[in-house]
Motif scaffolding. Structure first.
Motif, PDB file in Angstrom:
ATOM      1  N   ARG A  80     -21.389 -13.274 -17.187  1.00  0.00           N
ATOM      2  CA  ARG A  80     -20.260 -12.905 -18.041  1.00  0.00           C
ATOM      3  C   ARG A  80     -20.766 -12.958 -19.481  1.00  0.00           C
ATOM      4  NH1 ARG A  80     -19.172 -11.956 -13.656  1.00  0.00           N
ATOM      5  NH2 ARG A  80     -17.253 -12.236 -12.476  1.00  0.00           N
ATOM      6  N   LEU A  81     -21.094 -11.780 -20.023  1.00  0.00           N
ATOM      7  CA  LEU A  81     -21.786 -11.718 -21.316  1.00  0.00           C
ATOM      8  C   LEU A  81     -20.815 -11.401 -22.458  1.00  0.00           C
ATOM      9  CD1 LEU A  81     -25.055  -9.892 -20.204  1.00  0.00           C
ATOM     10  CD2 LEU A  81     -24.501 -12.339 -20.177  1.00  0.00           C
ATOM     11  N   GLY A  82     -21.220 -11.850 -23.657  1.00  0.00           N
ATOM     12  CA  GLY A  82     -20.408 -11.651 -24.847  1.00  0.00           C
ATOM     13  C   GLY A  82     -20.032 -13.002 -25.434  1.00  0.00           C
ATOM     14  N   ASP A  83     -19.234 -12.960 -26.487  1.00  0.00           N
ATOM     15  CA  ASP A  83     -18.816 -14.204 -27.133  1.00  0.00           C
ATOM     16  C   ASP A  83     -17.911 -14.990 -26.178  1.00  0.00           C
ATOM     17  OD1 ASP A  83     -18.608 -15.253 -30.276  1.00  0.00           O
ATOM     18  OD2 ASP A  83     -17.045 -15.975 -28.930  1.00  0.00           O
ATOM     19  N   PHE A  84     -18.162 -16.302 -26.106  1.00  0.00           N
ATOM     20  CA  PHE A  84     -17.359 -17.168 -25.232  1.00  0.00           C
ATOM     21  C   PHE A  84     -15.870 -17.014 -25.494  1.00  0.00           C
ATOM     22  CE2 PHE A  84     -20.982 -20.504 -25.703  1.00  0.00           C
ATOM     23  CZ  PHE A  84     -21.691 -19.959 -24.650  1.00  0.00           C
ATOM     24  N   ARG A  85     -15.514 -16.793 -26.773  1.00  0.00           N
ATOM     25  CA  ARG A  85     -14.095 -16.755 -27.129  1.00  0.00           C
ATOM     26  C   ARG A  85     -13.392 -15.595 -26.438  1.00  0.00           C
ATOM     27  NH1 ARG A  85     -17.026 -17.451 -31.693  1.00  0.00           N
ATOM     28  NH2 ARG A  85     -16.767 -19.366 -32.879  1.00  0.00           N
ATOM     29  N   ARG A  86     -14.199 -14.620 -26.015  1.00  0.00           N
ATOM     30  CA  ARG A  86     -13.629 -13.488 -25.306  1.00  0.00           C
ATOM     31  C   ARG A  86     -13.933 -13.555 -23.807  1.00  0.00           C
ATOM     32  NH1 ARG A  86     -12.272  -7.971 -27.334  1.00  0.00           N
ATOM     33  NH2 ARG A  86     -11.628  -7.009 -25.402  1.00  0.00           N
ATOM     34  N   SER A  87     -15.201 -13.911 -23.472  1.00  0.00           N
ATOM     35  CA  SER A  87     -15.604 -13.854 -22.054  1.00  0.00           C
ATOM     36  C   SER A  87     -14.886 -14.903 -21.205  1.00  0.00           C
ATOM     37  CB  SER A  87     -17.120 -14.014 -21.918  1.00  0.00           C
ATOM     38  OG  SER A  87     -17.562 -15.226 -22.494  1.00  0.00           O
ATOM     39  N   LEU A  88     -14.570 -16.077 -21.801  1.00  0.00           N
ATOM     40  CA  LEU A  88     -13.883 -17.099 -20.991  1.00  0.00           C
ATOM     41  C   LEU A  88     -12.427 -16.713 -20.702  1.00  0.00           C
ATOM     42  CD1 LEU A  88     -15.694 -20.161 -22.485  1.00  0.00           C
ATOM     43  CD2 LEU A  88     -15.522 -19.692 -20.047  1.00  0.00           C
ATOM     44  N   PRO A  89     -11.658 -16.258 -21.716  1.00  0.00           N
ATOM     45  CA  PRO A  89     -10.311 -15.773 -21.370  1.00  0.00           C
ATOM     46  C   PRO A  89     -10.345 -14.587 -20.393  1.00  0.00           C
ATOM     47  CG  PRO A  89     -10.467 -16.173 -23.727  1.00  0.00           C
ATOM     48  CD  PRO A  89     -11.851 -16.340 -23.169  1.00  0.00           C
ATOM     49  N   ASP A  90     -11.340 -13.716 -20.546  1.00  0.00           N
ATOM     50  CA  ASP A  90     -11.456 -12.587 -19.604  1.00  0.00           C
ATOM     51  C   ASP A  90     -11.703 -13.109 -18.187  1.00  0.00           C
ATOM     52  OD1 ASP A  90     -11.105 -10.784 -21.618  1.00  0.00           O
ATOM     53  OD2 ASP A  90     -13.200 -10.105 -21.691  1.00  0.00           O
ATOM     54  N   TYR A  91     -12.570 -14.129 -18.081  1.00  0.00           N
ATOM     55  CA  TYR A  91     -12.844 -14.719 -16.766  1.00  0.00           C
ATOM     56  C   TYR A  91     -11.558 -15.288 -16.171  1.00  0.00           C
ATOM     57  CZ  TYR A  91     -14.480 -17.978 -13.223  1.00  0.00           C
ATOM     58  OH  TYR A  91     -14.644 -18.668 -12.032  1.00  0.00           O
ATOM     59  N   LEU A  92     -10.810 -15.986 -17.001  1.00  0.00           N
ATOM     60  CA  LEU A  92      -9.552 -16.584 -16.541  1.00  0.00           C
ATOM     61  C   LEU A  92      -8.635 -15.504 -15.972  1.00  0.00           C
ATOM     62  CD1 LEU A  92      -7.906 -19.225 -16.428  1.00  0.00           C
ATOM     63  CD2 LEU A  92      -7.122 -18.731 -18.745  1.00  0.00           C
ATOM     64  N   SER A  93      -8.617 -14.357 -16.635  1.00  0.00           N
ATOM     65  CA  SER A  93      -7.707 -13.306 -16.160  1.00  0.00           C
ATOM     66  C   SER A  93      -8.233 -12.607 -14.902  1.00  0.00           C
ATOM     67  CB  SER A  93      -7.398 -12.307 -17.277  1.00  0.00           C
ATOM     68  OG  SER A  93      -8.577 -11.680 -17.670  1.00  0.00           O
ATOM     69  N   GLU A  94      -9.457 -12.931 -14.474  1.00  0.00           N
ATOM     70  CA  GLU A  94      -9.931 -12.409 -13.182  1.00  0.00           C
ATOM     71  C   GLU A  94      -9.172 -13.054 -12.022  1.00  0.00           C
ATOM     72  OE1 GLU A  94     -14.209 -12.639 -12.646  1.00  0.00           O
ATOM     73  OE2 GLU A  94     -14.566 -12.094 -14.742  1.00  0.00           O
ATOM     74  N   GLY A  95      -8.531 -14.203 -12.299  1.00  0.00           N
ATOM     75  CA  GLY A  95      -7.708 -14.845 -11.269  1.00  0.00           C
ATOM     76  C   GLY A  95      -8.508 -15.512 -10.164  1.00  0.00           C
ATOM     77  N   ARG A  96      -9.652 -16.039 -10.492  1.00  0.00           N
ATOM     78  CA  ARG A  96     -10.491 -16.694  -9.476  1.00  0.00           C
ATOM     79  C   ARG A  96      -9.985 -18.100  -9.177  1.00  0.00           C
ATOM     80  NH1 ARG A  96     -14.915 -13.782  -8.318  1.00  0.00           N
ATOM     81  NH2 ARG A  96     -15.311 -12.066  -9.745  1.00  0.00           N
ATOM     82  N   ASP A  97     -10.549 -18.699  -8.115  1.00  0.00           N
ATOM     83  CA  ASP A  97     -10.187 -20.072  -7.759  1.00  0.00           C
ATOM     84  C   ASP A  97     -10.546 -21.007  -8.916  1.00  0.00           C
ATOM     85  OD1 ASP A  97      -9.394 -19.235  -5.290  1.00  0.00           O
ATOM     86  OD2 ASP A  97     -11.284 -19.749  -4.300  1.00  0.00           O
ATOM     87  N   PRO A  98      -9.782 -22.089  -9.064  1.00  0.00           N
ATOM     88  CA  PRO A  98     -10.127 -23.060 -10.113  1.00  0.00           C
ATOM     89  C   PRO A  98     -11.547 -23.589  -9.923  1.00  0.00           C
ATOM     90  CG  PRO A  98      -7.965 -23.532  -9.178  1.00  0.00           C
ATOM     91  CD  PRO A  98      -8.569 -22.455  -8.330  1.00  0.00           C
ATOM     92  N   ALA A  99     -12.226 -23.806 -11.034  1.00  0.00           N
ATOM     93  CA  ALA A  99     -13.616 -24.290 -10.996  1.00  0.00           C
ATOM     94  C   ALA A  99     -13.633 -25.802 -10.748  1.00  0.00           C
ATOM     95  CB  ALA A  99     -14.304 -23.983 -12.324  1.00  0.00           C
ATOM     96  N   VAL A 100     -14.672 -26.251 -10.060  1.00  0.00           N
ATOM     97  CA  VAL A 100     -14.804 -27.702  -9.820  1.00  0.00           C
ATOM     98  C   VAL A 100     -15.605 -28.369 -10.934  1.00  0.00           C
ATOM     99  CG1 VAL A 100     -14.561 -27.517  -7.334  1.00  0.00           C
ATOM    100  CG2 VAL A 100     -16.866 -27.446  -8.338  1.00  0.00           C
TER     101      VAL A 100
END
Ligand SMILES: C[S@@+](CC[C@H](N)C(=O)[O-])C[C@H]1O[C@@H](n2cnc3c(N)ncnc32)[C@H](O)[C@@H]1O
Length: 167
Positions: A80-100
């Motif tokens: 997941r490339l790019g600035d964290f401030r964008r890539s992390l919210p984008d990841y969240l919106s992928e709707g994946r299982d919660p991370a351990v």
């Protein structure tokens, strides 16, 4: 008078703390389903350790770009490339299982900017992480929902931090 730690001393302790946190999180999440996040792929050293300790789990890696050692480059589907401030919210919106486990190794030589970055990312980390999941970070995180834990492995350092999501 005690001799103050050198930058080399601090670096070694930080590496020991990284490894101790990753090892501890792997043991404590062994019965929990869910992916792992590497926030700050960098050279890929800690990614290499994560993939060995969290065998079989999806490990999503975040960085501006891939600059890791050729042996430590995850498959493209996990990048997941790019600035964290964008890539992390984008990841969240992928709707994946919660991370351990989230391993956040995001610091640069600019200490104030690194601390500020962590405080901006903490609310997203909280939403990505499962309740009972763990965060290890090179930056302190002061946010409700993250309970600070003692550094595992008997490592004493001010430069690494270990938390559990409590709510
Ligand atoms: C300390 S290095 C990570 C080292 C890595 N864990 C290892 O073991 O090799 C920090 C990484 O975070 C990345 N980084 C820092 N701030 C970032 C941001 N705002 N967005 C994306 N990547 C960032 C840098 O590009 C750098 O690769």
């Amino acid at each position: 008078m005690p001799v103050p730690p050198t930058r080399l001393d601090d670096f070694i302790l930080r590496m020991q703390a990284q490894r101790a946190c990753i090892d501890e999180a792997a043991v404590r999440t062994a019965q929990m389903p869910g992916p792992v996040l590497e926030v700050g792929l960098g050279n890929g050293r800690t990614f290499d350790h994560l993939r060995q300790r969290f065998t079989g789990r999806p490990i999503f890696v975040f960085d501006r770009e891939v600059g890791a050692h050729p042996d430590c480059i995850p498959a493209q589907e996990f990048q997941r490339l790019g600035d964290f401030r964008r890539s992390l919210p984008d990841y969240l919106s992928e709707g994946r299982d919660p991370a351990v486990f989230i391993h956040a190794d995001i610091g640069s030589a600019n200490r104030a900017a690194s601390t500020q970055l962590a405080s901006e990312l903490a609310p997203v980390w909280l939403r990505i992480l499962a309740i009972g999941g763990f965060l290890a970070s090179d930056q302190p995180v002061h946010a409700a929902g993250f309970q600070p834990l003692p550094m595992p492995g008997g490592v004493t350092t001010r430069h690494y931090h270990f938390y559990q999501r409590t709510g």
